[in-house]
Design a protein around this motif. Structure first.
Motif, PDB file in Angstrom:
ATOM      1  N   ALA A  50      26.921  14.986 -74.501  1.00  0.00           N
ATOM      2  CA  ALA A  50      26.110  13.761 -74.369  1.00  0.00           C
ATOM      3  C   ALA A  50      25.985  13.315 -72.942  1.00  0.00           C
ATOM      4  N   HIS A  51      26.975  13.701 -72.093  1.00  0.00           N
ATOM      5  CA  HIS A  51      26.933  13.207 -70.725  1.00  0.00           C
ATOM      6  C   HIS A  51      26.263  14.190 -69.764  1.00  0.00           C
ATOM      7  N   ALA A  52      25.614  15.229 -70.320  1.00  0.00           N
ATOM      8  CA  ALA A  52      24.977  16.220 -69.456  1.00  0.00           C
ATOM      9  C   ALA A  52      23.886  15.583 -68.626  1.00  0.00           C
ATOM     10  N   THR A  53      23.650  16.123 -67.436  1.00  0.00           N
ATOM     11  CA  THR A  53      22.714  15.501 -66.508  1.00  0.00           C
ATOM     12  C   THR A  53      21.497  16.376 -66.239  1.00  0.00           C
ATOM     13  N   THR A  54      21.133  17.223 -67.224  1.00  0.00           N
ATOM     14  CA  THR A  54      19.956  18.074 -67.047  1.00  0.00           C
ATOM     15  C   THR A  54      18.711  17.219 -66.907  1.00  0.00           C
ATOM     16  N   LYS A  55      17.883  17.549 -65.921  1.00  0.00           N
ATOM     17  CA  LYS A  55      16.669  16.774 -65.677  1.00  0.00           C
ATOM     18  C   LYS A  55      15.664  17.012 -66.784  1.00  0.00           C
ATOM     19  N   ASP A  56      14.974  15.954 -67.224  1.00  0.00           N
ATOM     20  CA  ASP A  56      13.895  16.119 -68.172  1.00  0.00           C
ATOM     21  C   ASP A  56      12.613  15.611 -67.550  1.00  0.00           C
ATOM     22  N   ALA A  57      11.529  15.626 -68.328  1.00  0.00           N
ATOM     23  CA  ALA A  57      10.216  15.282 -67.770  1.00  0.00           C
ATOM     24  C   ALA A  57      10.100  13.829 -67.384  1.00  0.00           C
ATOM     25  N   TRP A  58      11.047  13.024 -67.850  1.00  0.00           N
ATOM     26  CA  TRP A  58      10.913  11.586 -67.617  1.00  0.00           C
ATOM     27  C   TRP A  58      11.729  11.096 -66.443  1.00  0.00           C
ATOM     28  N   THR A  59      12.444  11.959 -65.802  1.00  0.00           N
ATOM     29  CA  THR A  59      13.297  11.531 -64.712  1.00  0.00           C
ATOM     30  C   THR A  59      13.234  12.520 -63.571  1.00  0.00           C
ATOM     31  N   THR A  60      13.701  12.085 -62.443  1.00  0.00           N
ATOM     32  CA  THR A  60      13.783  12.971 -61.297  1.00  0.00           C
ATOM     33  C   THR A  60      15.106  12.720 -60.604  1.00  0.00           C
ATOM     34  N   PHE A  79      13.842   6.198 -62.870  1.00  0.00           N
ATOM     35  CA  PHE A  79      12.487   6.169 -63.423  1.00  0.00           C
ATOM     36  C   PHE A  79      11.546   6.948 -62.511  1.00  0.00           C
ATOM     37  N   ASN A  80      10.656   7.709 -63.115  1.00  0.00           N
ATOM     38  CA  ASN A  80       9.729   8.556 -62.363  1.00  0.00           C
ATOM     39  C   ASN A  80       8.294   8.206 -62.729  1.00  0.00           C
ATOM     40  N   SER A  81       7.568   7.608 -61.790  1.00  0.00           N
ATOM     41  CA  SER A  81       6.169   7.237 -62.041  1.00  0.00           C
ATOM     42  C   SER A  81       5.270   8.443 -62.238  1.00  0.00           C
ATOM     43  N   ASN A  82       5.720   9.614 -61.813  1.00  0.00           N
ATOM     44  CA  ASN A  82       4.898  10.813 -61.938  1.00  0.00           C
ATOM     45  C   ASN A  82       5.116  11.547 -63.255  1.00  0.00           C
ATOM     46  N   ALA A  83       5.963  11.003 -64.121  1.00  0.00           N
ATOM     47  CA  ALA A  83       6.218  11.662 -65.403  1.00  0.00           C
ATOM     48  C   ALA A  83       4.938  11.689 -66.235  1.00  0.00           C
ATOM     49  N   PRO A  84       4.705  12.772 -66.948  1.00  0.00           N
ATOM     50  CA  PRO A  84       3.480  12.868 -67.758  1.00  0.00           C
ATOM     51  C   PRO A  84       3.585  12.038 -69.032  1.00  0.00           C
ATOM     52  N   LEU A  85       2.435  11.629 -69.531  1.00  0.00           N
ATOM     53  CA  LEU A  85       2.369  10.948 -70.823  1.00  0.00           C
ATOM     54  C   LEU A  85       1.826  11.907 -71.868  1.00  0.00           C
ATOM     55  N   HIS A  86       2.151  11.625 -73.121  1.00  0.00           N
ATOM     56  CA  HIS A  86       1.661  12.451 -74.214  1.00  0.00           C
ATOM     57  C   HIS A  86       0.643  11.661 -75.028  1.00  0.00           C
ATOM     58  N   GLU A  87      -0.125  12.366 -75.821  1.00  0.00           N
ATOM     59  CA  GLU A  87      -1.191  11.726 -76.590  1.00  0.00           C
ATOM     60  C   GLU A  87      -0.651  10.666 -77.534  1.00  0.00           C
ATOM     61  N   ASP A  88       0.557  10.893 -78.073  1.00  0.00           N
ATOM     62  CA  ASP A  88       1.102   9.920 -79.016  1.00  0.00           C
ATOM     63  C   ASP A  88       1.440   8.603 -78.344  1.00  0.00           C
ATOM     64  N   ASP A  89       1.691   8.629 -77.017  1.00  0.00           N
ATOM     65  CA  ASP A  89       1.924   7.367 -76.305  1.00  0.00           C
ATOM     66  C   ASP A  89       0.693   6.482 -76.366  1.00  0.00           C
TER      67      ASP A  89
END
Length: 309
Positions: free
Chosen positions: A3-13, A268-278
């Protein structure tokens, strides 16, 4: 993955928030009235008369903890800035206020899942104007509304363009004092009884400040969500999606044991992509609001018609 892993995802940098610097930014955090110093020469913003205090010693060790994801959503305290974050105020007419796109969907989410307050560096009358342009009856649901009067500025600084830092400890101490006063009196209001599931205290583990300026959150740098400034160009374009991105980010934060730890590793990353469901969710919320408004207008017309008979 733990749970504490720090792998980057599309929503963060992965980056450490850093204070914006210019070649004219002084290295000292004090100034004297005999020799005024700009905090930011480009915006002609002065240092406040009172020196900027250092970060509380216990803050960084807590922020350096490993992020831990929990299974049950937590109640966060969300502190909202207004001008440049949720609204654009025209420079030639401060009463001309443009709400940021997707404001209603964003407000629907945070009022459902969080304790919400406003803290703006604007004066009280300006705050009232902005709130009336986008919050509707949600104003009554705000935990508190703080304005320029709540920065503990000197009279000289209050009427001057000085750096205003949003010290979250002011808020935490105020809430703590109110809880202590309620406990001492033995009386609880309906709102307090309804909030029994909320945390005993708010602190850096469960507080998020949403602002367009990192400078204002520099005393608790890992509790700040810094948005793109909602300026005239973005207001005219009408295509800004920043609030949908913040909503998605908050959906992650409510499942964090310590938001300052998570936000340190995953800002928070302003450059993160949005998806259609958003956009689908935002449209659905807007349609629901329009239907609700139509029902209220129909009910008002019916009552007016009956009263005239």
């Amino acid at each position: 993955m733990p749970a504490h892993a720090t792998t980057k995802d599309a929503w963060t940098t992965h980056r450490e928030p850093q204070q914006k610097a210019t070649s004219t930014t002084p290295t000292t955090t004090t100034r004297t009235t005999q020799n005024p110093v700009y905090y930011n020469a480009s915006t002609k913003t002065f240092y406040p008369s009172t020196p900027i205090r250092p970060i509380t010693p216990t803050y960084t060790p807590i922020a350096l903890q490993d992020p831990i994801t929990v299974t049950k959503p937590r109640t966060l305290l969300v502190v909202l800035d207004l001008n440049g974050t949720l609204f654009y105020r025209a420079k030639n007419n401060k009463r001309n206020v443009t709400p940021r796109p997707h404001l209603q969907a964003f407000l629907d989410f945070i009022f459902e899942h969080c304790k919400v307050m406003v803290w703006s560096s604007a004066q009280p009358h300006s705050v009232d104007t902005m709130l009336s342009c986008g919050f509707g009856n949600r104003v009554e649901k705000l935990d508190r509304v703080w304005t320029r009067k709540d920065f503990r500025l000197s009279e000289h600084d209050y009427n001057k363009k000085v750096l205003t830092i949003k010290d979250l400890e002011f808020i935490w101490d105020a809430i703590k004092a109110e809880k202590a006063g309620t406990a001492a009196s033995g009386a609880a209001t309906d709102d307090e009884k309804a909030s029994e599931e909320q945390p005993e205290a708010f602190d850096q583990t469960n507080t998020v400040l949403i602002d367009d300026s990192f400078d204002k959150v520099q005393l608790q740098p890992h509790n700040g969500v810094q948005l793109l400034d909602f300026d005239e160009d973005l207001a005219r374009a009408g295509t800004d999606c920043e609030l949908l991105k913040v909503k998605r980010y908050l959906e992650k934060l409510i499942y964090q044991k310590n938001v300052s730890a998570y936000m340190r590793v995953h800002p928070f990353n302003s450059n993160a992509p949005l998806h259609e469901d958003d956009f689908d969710v935002a449209k659905k919320n807007n349609d629901t609001k329009n239907a609700r408004d139509a029902d209220e207008l129909a009910d008002l017309a019916s009552r007016l018609e009956k009263s005239s008979i």
